[in-house]
Design an enzyme around this catalytic site. Structure first.
Site, PDB file in Angstrom:
ATOM      1  N   ASP A  33       0.572  -1.024  -0.180  1.00  0.00           N
ATOM      2  CA  ASP A  33       0.088   0.116   0.295  1.00  0.00           C
ATOM      3  C   ASP A  33       0.840   1.143  -0.046  1.00  0.00           C
ATOM      4  O   ASP A  33       2.348   1.689   0.949  1.00  0.00           O
ATOM      5  CB  ASP A  33      -0.740  -0.364   1.197  1.00  0.00           C
ATOM      6  CG  ASP A  33      -2.292   0.779   1.614  1.00  0.00           C
ATOM      7  OD1 ASP A  33      -2.911   0.135   0.928  1.00  0.00           O
ATOM      8  OD2 ASP A  33      -1.980   2.066   1.089  1.00  0.00           O
ATOM      9  N   ASN A  89     -12.379  -3.431   2.844  1.00  0.00           N
ATOM     10  CA  ASN A  89     -13.715  -2.146   2.699  1.00  0.00           C
ATOM     11  C   ASN A  89     -14.762  -2.701   1.552  1.00  0.00           C
ATOM     12  O   ASN A  89     -14.175  -2.339   0.530  1.00  0.00           O
ATOM     13  CB  ASN A  89     -12.560  -0.869   2.779  1.00  0.00           C
ATOM     14  CG  ASN A  89     -12.465  -1.159   4.558  1.00  0.00           C
ATOM     15  OD1 ASN A  89     -12.117  -1.292   5.263  1.00  0.00           O
ATOM     16  ND2 ASN A  89     -10.697  -0.006   3.811  1.00  0.00           N
ATOM     17  N   GLY A  95     -15.948   2.464   3.894  1.00  0.00           N
ATOM     18  CA  GLY A  95     -14.564   3.457   3.740  1.00  0.00           C
ATOM     19  C   GLY A  95     -13.901   2.550   2.528  1.00  0.00           C
ATOM     20  O   GLY A  95     -12.511   3.309   2.305  1.00  0.00           O
ATOM     21  N   GLN A  96     -14.370   1.942   0.993  1.00  0.00           N
ATOM     22  CA  GLN A  96     -13.916   2.033  -0.138  1.00  0.00           C
ATOM     23  C   GLN A  96     -13.299   2.760  -0.866  1.00  0.00           C
ATOM     24  O   GLN A  96     -14.622   3.540  -1.111  1.00  0.00           O
ATOM     25  CB  GLN A  96     -14.313   1.111  -0.534  1.00  0.00           C
ATOM     26  CG  GLN A  96     -14.199  -0.256  -1.613  1.00  0.00           C
ATOM     27  CD  GLN A  96     -14.813  -0.318  -2.047  1.00  0.00           C
ATOM     28  OE1 GLN A  96     -15.740  -1.371  -2.102  1.00  0.00           O
ATOM     29  NE2 GLN A  96     -14.084  -1.235  -3.347  1.00  0.00           N
ATOM     30  N   HIS A 102     -10.661  -6.133  -3.290  1.00  0.00           N
ATOM     31  CA  HIS A 102      -8.915  -5.383  -2.522  1.00  0.00           C
ATOM     32  C   HIS A 102      -9.158  -6.361  -0.707  1.00  0.00           C
ATOM     33  O   HIS A 102     -10.169  -5.776  -0.241  1.00  0.00           O
ATOM     34  CB  HIS A 102      -7.696  -4.491  -2.822  1.00  0.00           C
ATOM     35  CG  HIS A 102      -8.280  -3.334  -2.150  1.00  0.00           C
ATOM     36  ND1 HIS A 102      -9.159  -2.230  -3.026  1.00  0.00           N
ATOM     37  CD2 HIS A 102      -8.618  -2.612  -0.931  1.00  0.00           C
ATOM     38  CE1 HIS A 102      -9.636  -1.321  -2.546  1.00  0.00           C
ATOM     39  NE2 HIS A 102      -9.852  -1.587  -1.189  1.00  0.00           N
ATOM     40  N   HIS A 104      -6.777  -5.651   2.538  1.00  0.00           N
ATOM     41  CA  HIS A 104      -5.827  -5.620   3.153  1.00  0.00           C
ATOM     42  C   HIS A 104      -5.199  -6.321   4.048  1.00  0.00           C
ATOM     43  O   HIS A 104      -5.961  -7.193   4.851  1.00  0.00           O
ATOM     44  CB  HIS A 104      -6.262  -4.342   4.159  1.00  0.00           C
ATOM     45  CG  HIS A 104      -6.646  -2.724   3.341  1.00  0.00           C
ATOM     46  ND1 HIS A 104      -6.055  -1.458   2.979  1.00  0.00           N
ATOM     47  CD2 HIS A 104      -8.273  -2.348   2.576  1.00  0.00           C
ATOM     48  CE1 HIS A 104      -6.695  -0.814   2.074  1.00  0.00           C
ATOM     49  NE2 HIS A 104      -8.142  -1.046   1.632  1.00  0.00           N
TER      50      HIS A 104
HETATM   51  P1  5GP Z   1      -9.372   0.814   0.405  1.00  0.00           P
HETATM   52  O1  5GP Z   1      -9.908   2.482   1.324  1.00  0.00           O
HETATM   53  O2  5GP Z   1     -10.550   1.513  -0.900  1.00  0.00           O
HETATM   54  O3  5GP Z   1     -10.359  -0.632   1.196  1.00  0.00           O
HETATM   55  O4  5GP Z   1      -8.076   1.226   0.330  1.00  0.00           O
HETATM   56  C1  5GP Z   1      -7.832   1.297  -0.493  1.00  0.00           C
HETATM   57  C2  5GP Z   1      -6.148   1.411  -0.375  1.00  0.00           C
HETATM   58  O5  5GP Z   1      -5.802   1.605  -1.375  1.00  0.00           O
HETATM   59  C3  5GP Z   1      -5.730   3.086   0.580  1.00  0.00           C
HETATM   60  O6  5GP Z   1      -4.658   2.677   1.801  1.00  0.00           O
HETATM   61  C4  5GP Z   1      -4.957   3.509  -0.381  1.00  0.00           C
HETATM   62  O7  5GP Z   1      -3.223   4.065   0.662  1.00  0.00           O
HETATM   63  C5  5GP Z   1      -4.237   2.482  -1.627  1.00  0.00           C
HETATM   64  N1  5GP Z   1      -3.414   3.168  -2.403  1.00  0.00           N
HETATM   65  C6  5GP Z   1      -4.544   4.189  -3.548  1.00  0.00           C
HETATM   66  N2  5GP Z   1      -3.880   4.704  -4.807  1.00  0.00           N
HETATM   67  C7  5GP Z   1      -2.730   3.680  -4.450  1.00  0.00           C
HETATM   68  C8  5GP Z   1      -1.292   3.570  -5.383  1.00  0.00           C
HETATM   69  O8  5GP Z   1      -1.491   4.138  -6.024  1.00  0.00           O
HETATM   70  N3  5GP Z   1      -0.657   2.663  -5.090  1.00  0.00           N
HETATM   71  C9  5GP Z   1      -0.722   1.858  -4.897  1.00  0.00           C
HETATM   72  N4  5GP Z   1       0.055   1.120  -3.679  1.00  0.00           N
HETATM   73  N5  5GP Z   1      -2.121   1.865  -3.398  1.00  0.00           N
HETATM   74  C10 5GP Z   1      -2.685   2.933  -3.784  1.00  0.00           C
END
Ligand code: 5GP
Length: 116
Positions: A33, A89, A95-96, A102, A104
């Site tokens: 991440d 998420n 909180g997505q 994905h 985490h």
């Molecule tokens: P969500 O909030 O949708 O569950 O998680 C999205 C995750 O993707 C976040 O933890 C964010 O830091 C990560 N993320 C967003 N853009 C990028 C990117 O360009 N590269 C990487 N490696 N992670 C990303």
């Protein structure tokens, strides 16, 4: 962020933007991440662009199992012998922010509960 068929994760799969990839097979990709919330913070994604868990269908049964076992394997590979947390998420209340399903993997420290 709105739902689209392509996302930043699609660009990572196609190698259009860089990422620190730690695992790949024909169905899944795992990468660090960019904004880690724990000493180890890795995302496991399907190469197939399912937007969110609530969009997964019966036909995705094997893929969903594969993603979970991939997360376990990647956690082991990352040395998380003392435990870790998997988070998916889902949707606005979940909180997505990136609408490509994905998992985490969070670890490397003791994690609090409940989450915010
Ligand atoms: P969500 O909030 O949708 O569950 O998680 C999205 C995750 O993707 C976040 O933890 C964010 O830091 C990560 N993320 C967003 N853009 C990028 C990117 O360009 N590269 C990487 N490696 N992670 C990303």
């Amino acid at each position: 962020m709105s739902e689209t068929t392509d996302t930043i994760f699609g660009k990572i799969i196609r190698r259009e933007i860089p990422a620190e990839i730690v695992y790949e097979d024909n169905l899944a990709l795992a990468f660090k991440d960019v904004n880690p919330q724990a000493p180890v913070h890795i995302l496991v994604i399907p190469k197939q662009p399912i937007a969110k868990l609530s969009d997964a269908e019966s036909k995705d049964h094997a893929l969903m199992g594969h993603l979970l076992l991939t997360a376990k394997r990647v956690a082991e590979q990352a040395g998380l012998t003392n435990g870790y947390r998997l988070v998916i998420n889902t949707g606005p209340d979940g909180g997505q922010t990136v609408y490509h399903l994905h998992i985490h993997i969070l670890g490397g420290r003791s994690l609090g509960w409940p989450p915010g």
